[in-house]
Write a protein that holds these residues in place. Structure first.
Motif, PDB file in Angstrom:
ATOM      1  N   TRP A   1       0.810  -1.216   0.000  1.00  0.00           N
ATOM      2  CA  TRP A   1       0.000   0.000   0.000  1.00  0.00           C
ATOM      3  C   TRP A   1       0.846   1.270   0.000  1.00  0.00           C
ATOM      4  O   TRP A   1       0.314   2.369  -0.180  1.00  0.00           O
ATOM      5  CB  TRP A   1      -0.957   0.003   1.193  1.00  0.00           C
ATOM      6  N   ALA A   2       2.163   1.126   0.151  1.00  0.00           N
ATOM      7  CA  ALA A   2       3.055   2.284   0.059  1.00  0.00           C
ATOM      8  C   ALA A   2       3.333   2.672  -1.391  1.00  0.00           C
ATOM      9  O   ALA A   2       3.980   3.692  -1.649  1.00  0.00           O
ATOM     10  CB  ALA A   2       4.368   2.014   0.794  1.00  0.00           C
ATOM     11  N   TRP A   3       2.868   1.845  -2.334  1.00  0.00           N
ATOM     12  CA  TRP A   3       2.979   2.225  -3.744  1.00  0.00           C
ATOM     13  C   TRP A   3       2.012   3.361  -4.044  1.00  0.00           C
ATOM     14  O   TRP A   3       1.029   3.581  -3.335  1.00  0.00           O
ATOM     15  CB  TRP A   3       2.627   1.046  -4.647  1.00  0.00           C
ATOM     16  N   ASP A   4       2.266   4.058  -5.164  1.00  0.00           N
ATOM     17  CA  ASP A   4       1.299   5.040  -5.658  1.00  0.00           C
ATOM     18  C   ASP A   4       0.020   4.319  -6.087  1.00  0.00           C
ATOM     19  O   ASP A   4       0.044   3.138  -6.447  1.00  0.00           O
ATOM     20  CB  ASP A   4       1.873   5.809  -6.843  1.00  0.00           C
ATOM     21  N   ALA A   5      -1.098   5.066  -6.086  1.00  0.00           N
ATOM     22  CA  ALA A   5      -2.394   4.467  -6.427  1.00  0.00           C
ATOM     23  C   ALA A   5      -2.389   3.857  -7.824  1.00  0.00           C
ATOM     24  O   ALA A   5      -2.975   2.787  -8.047  1.00  0.00           O
ATOM     25  CB  ALA A   5      -3.497   5.512  -6.305  1.00  0.00           C
TER      26      ALA A   5
ATOM     27  N   TYR B   1      -3.291   0.062  -8.731  1.00  0.00           N
ATOM     28  CA  TYR B   1      -4.350  -0.193  -9.725  1.00  0.00           C
ATOM     29  C   TYR B   1      -3.864  -1.178 -10.793  1.00  0.00           C
ATOM     30  O   TYR B   1      -4.561  -2.155 -11.118  1.00  0.00           O
ATOM     31  CB  TYR B   1      -4.757   1.142 -10.349  1.00  0.00           C
ATOM     32  N   ASP B   2      -2.673  -0.948 -11.340  1.00  0.00           N
ATOM     33  CA  ASP B   2      -2.130  -1.845 -12.363  1.00  0.00           C
ATOM     34  C   ASP B   2      -1.836  -3.229 -11.790  1.00  0.00           C
ATOM     35  O   ASP B   2      -2.039  -4.252 -12.456  1.00  0.00           O
ATOM     36  CB  ASP B   2      -0.852  -1.257 -12.965  1.00  0.00           C
TER      37      ASP B   2
ATOM     38  N   LYS C   1     -10.854  -5.897  -8.479  1.00  0.00           N
ATOM     39  CA  LYS C   1     -11.119  -4.773  -9.364  1.00  0.00           C
ATOM     40  C   LYS C   1     -11.066  -3.476  -8.573  1.00  0.00           C
ATOM     41  O   LYS C   1     -11.582  -3.394  -7.461  1.00  0.00           O
ATOM     42  CB  LYS C   1     -12.487  -4.914 -10.041  1.00  0.00           C
ATOM     43  N   ALA C   2     -10.413  -2.470  -9.188  1.00  0.00           N
ATOM     44  CA  ALA C   2     -10.346  -1.144  -8.580  1.00  0.00           C
ATOM     45  C   ALA C   2     -10.792  -0.122  -9.608  1.00  0.00           C
ATOM     46  O   ALA C   2     -10.773  -0.377 -10.821  1.00  0.00           O
ATOM     47  CB  ALA C   2      -8.923  -0.842  -8.120  1.00  0.00           C
ATOM     48  N   GLY C   3     -11.196   1.049  -9.119  1.00  0.00           N
ATOM     49  CA  GLY C   3     -11.587   2.116 -10.025  1.00  0.00           C
ATOM     50  C   GLY C   3     -10.370   2.842 -10.560  1.00  0.00           C
ATOM     51  O   GLY C   3      -9.291   2.797  -9.965  1.00  0.00           O
ATOM     52  N   LYS C   4     -10.526   3.512 -11.703  1.00  0.00           N
ATOM     53  CA  LYS C   4      -9.424   4.293 -12.241  1.00  0.00           C
ATOM     54  C   LYS C   4      -9.000   5.358 -11.243  1.00  0.00           C
ATOM     55  O   LYS C   4      -9.815   5.896 -10.500  1.00  0.00           O
ATOM     56  CB  LYS C   4      -9.834   4.938 -13.572  1.00  0.00           C
ATOM     57  N   CYS C   5      -7.725   5.640 -11.237  1.00  0.00           N
ATOM     58  CA  CYS C   5      -7.161   6.514 -10.214  1.00  0.00           C
ATOM     59  C   CYS C   5      -7.585   7.965 -10.435  1.00  0.00           C
ATOM     60  O   CYS C   5      -7.257   8.564 -11.464  1.00  0.00           O
ATOM     61  CB  CYS C   5      -5.647   6.400 -10.228  1.00  0.00           C
TER      62      CYS C   5
ATOM     63  N   ASP D   1       0.119   8.082  -2.535  1.00  0.00           N
ATOM     64  CA  ASP D   1      -0.193   9.424  -3.014  1.00  0.00           C
ATOM     65  C   ASP D   1      -1.681   9.748  -2.976  1.00  0.00           C
ATOM     66  O   ASP D   1      -2.132  10.712  -3.580  1.00  0.00           O
ATOM     67  CB  ASP D   1       0.340   9.614  -4.442  1.00  0.00           C
ATOM     68  N   GLY D   2      -2.468   8.926  -2.286  1.00  0.00           N
ATOM     69  CA  GLY D   2      -3.893   9.191  -2.192  1.00  0.00           C
ATOM     70  C   GLY D   2      -4.705   7.913  -2.245  1.00  0.00           C
ATOM     71  O   GLY D   2      -4.159   6.811  -2.335  1.00  0.00           O
ATOM     72  N   PRO D   3      -6.024   8.026  -2.202  1.00  0.00           N
ATOM     73  CA  PRO D   3      -6.888   6.844  -2.138  1.00  0.00           C
ATOM     74  C   PRO D   3      -7.189   6.239  -3.514  1.00  0.00           C
ATOM     75  O   PRO D   3      -7.124   6.912  -4.541  1.00  0.00           O
ATOM     76  CB  PRO D   3      -8.165   7.383  -1.504  1.00  0.00           C
ATOM     77  N   LEU D   4      -7.515   4.968  -3.490  1.00  0.00           N
ATOM     78  CA  LEU D   4      -7.924   4.218  -4.677  1.00  0.00           C
ATOM     79  C   LEU D   4      -9.250   3.552  -4.356  1.00  0.00           C
ATOM     80  O   LEU D   4      -9.409   2.938  -3.295  1.00  0.00           O
ATOM     81  CB  LEU D   4      -6.871   3.164  -5.013  1.00  0.00           C
ATOM     82  N   GLU D   5     -10.220   3.656  -5.262  1.00  0.00           N
ATOM     83  CA  GLU D   5     -11.513   3.017  -5.013  1.00  0.00           C
ATOM     84  C   GLU D   5     -11.437   1.523  -5.298  1.00  0.00           C
ATOM     85  O   GLU D   5     -10.897   1.095  -6.324  1.00  0.00           O
ATOM     86  CB  GLU D   5     -12.622   3.642  -5.860  1.00  0.00           C
ATOM     87  N   LEU D   6     -11.984   0.728  -4.397  1.00  0.00           N
ATOM     88  CA  LEU D   6     -12.072  -0.717  -4.576  1.00  0.00           C
ATOM     89  C   LEU D   6     -13.480  -1.071  -5.040  1.00  0.00           C
ATOM     90  O   LEU D   6     -14.461  -0.579  -4.476  1.00  0.00           O
ATOM     91  CB  LEU D   6     -11.741  -1.440  -3.269  1.00  0.00           C
ATOM     92  N   LEU D   7     -13.571  -1.930  -6.057  1.00  0.00           N
ATOM     93  CA  LEU D   7     -14.866  -2.256  -6.646  1.00  0.00           C
ATOM     94  C   LEU D   7     -15.298  -3.697  -6.432  1.00  0.00           C
ATOM     95  O   LEU D   7     -16.484  -3.992  -6.308  1.00  0.00           O
ATOM     96  CB  LEU D   7     -14.848  -1.944  -8.153  1.00  0.00           C
TER      97      LEU D   7
END
Length: 317
Positions: A221-225, A229-230, A259-263, A290-296
């Motif tokens: 989770w320390a990676w960028d969003a 996502y990728d 699945k996650a939402g686009k950053c 660098d911020g939140p990522l939506e989880l789908l």
């Protein structure tokens, strides 16, 4: 020479390889035998044997099947020689010893699901998506002593949309792999076994594609969003990226994310640490570097897959 005279032994195991085998059989090429992995024990007590997809297809079409435990076993080599193959075509199979790949007079070529020399290894489709590539492809090359290093015969490229997962790219490359295999066989027939090829370049920023394990499928989770996502789409639907998350009440949980939402940049409360879930009505976000990522779509350990909205309904905030 015409294609019905060219004796081909096909080697492969999973569904990905069936695409090329089907193209050869339905195209009227003379596939005299198939070599695949032994049946695999499955089930709770490993009491049921599951046949490889390539074996199932071969048996449905009356093609002899060889399933050696060891590729250097003399009994297997004797069987293989008896088919007197002019050419061997390999797709998604194990590493072959020289005594096998050097046996046919026209040699042995492999269909690899990447643009070599990039992504040599067992999981090229996954790692191309994980690394955020916008293009991959397929390569035919002659086998040699090392993994995925032989002389390149042909290549075809394939675009990766930024929302594509492994299933989309897998299906596209399976069809493209069948196409390039047929074109390679036809070129060998036209040249009576001779075809132009070139050595692989071993310079530049080369990415490998190692076998997927539980440890290298864990999300950091320390990676960028965008990187998270990728990573998620590069492991979806199988085997699935996983991570340890902190729930809004401070407890932790292990889950797979499919699945996650686009950053998109989104404001979050101060003090939310990486790997912490944020609930907003029926939406679930997770904090990255660098911020939140939506989880789908996700799967908490011990539970079935579910949409984020269903998971949010049970969250205490």
């Amino acid at each position: 020479m015409v294609k019905s005279d060219l004796r081909i032994v096909f080697m492969g195991t999973p569904e990905f390889a069936v695409g090329t085998l089907r193209a050869l059989v339905e195209g009227g090429y003379n596939v005299v035998a198939v070599v695949t992995q032994p049946d695999k024990p499955v089930g709770r007590h490993a009491s049921v044997l599951h046949a490889p997809a390539v074996k199932v297809y071969a048996q449905e079409h009356g093609i002899p099947v060889l399933q050696p435990e060891k590729m250097k076993d003399e009994a297997f080599l004797e069987q293989l020689r008896a088919y007197n193959a002019d050419l061997q075509v390999v797709v998604a199979f194990r590493m072959l010893p020289e005594v096998v790949w050097a046996m046919p007079r026209f040699g042995t070529f492999n269909v690899h699901a990447a643009l070599l020399p990039q992504y040599r290894g067992a999981a090229p489709i996954n790692w191309a998506i994980i690394n955020g590539e916008t293009q991959t492809g397929v390569t035919t090359f002659f086998l040699d002593h090392d993994i995925d290093t032989g002389r390149i015969i042909m290549q075809k490229s394939f675009d990766i949309p930024d929302d594509a997962d492994v299933e989309y790219v897998y299906d596209g490359l399976m069809a493209l792999g069948a196409q390039i295999a047929i074109e390679t066989v036809d070129a060998l027939i036209d040249g009576n076994g001779t075809i132009e090829s070139k050595p692989q370049a071993d310079t530049g920023n080369l990415h490998d594609a190692p076998k997927l394990t539980k440890s290298n499928c864990k999300i950091n989770w320390a990676w960028d969003a965008k990187q998270v996502y990728d990573f998620i789409r590069g492991l979806s639907p199988i085997p699935g990226a996983w991570g340890e998350v902190t729930l809004p009440d401070g407890t932790t949980m292990e889950m797979k994310i499919y699945k996650a939402g686009k950053c998109e940049k989104k404001e979050v409360p101060d003090g939310v640490s990486e790997g912490t879930l944020i609930k907003e009505k029926k939406h679930i976000y997770i904090m990255c570097n660098d911020g939140p990522l939506e989880l789908l779509k996700l799967q908490p350990v011990g539970k079935p897959k579910m949409d984020a909205a269903a998971f949010a309904n049970g969250l205490r905030v």
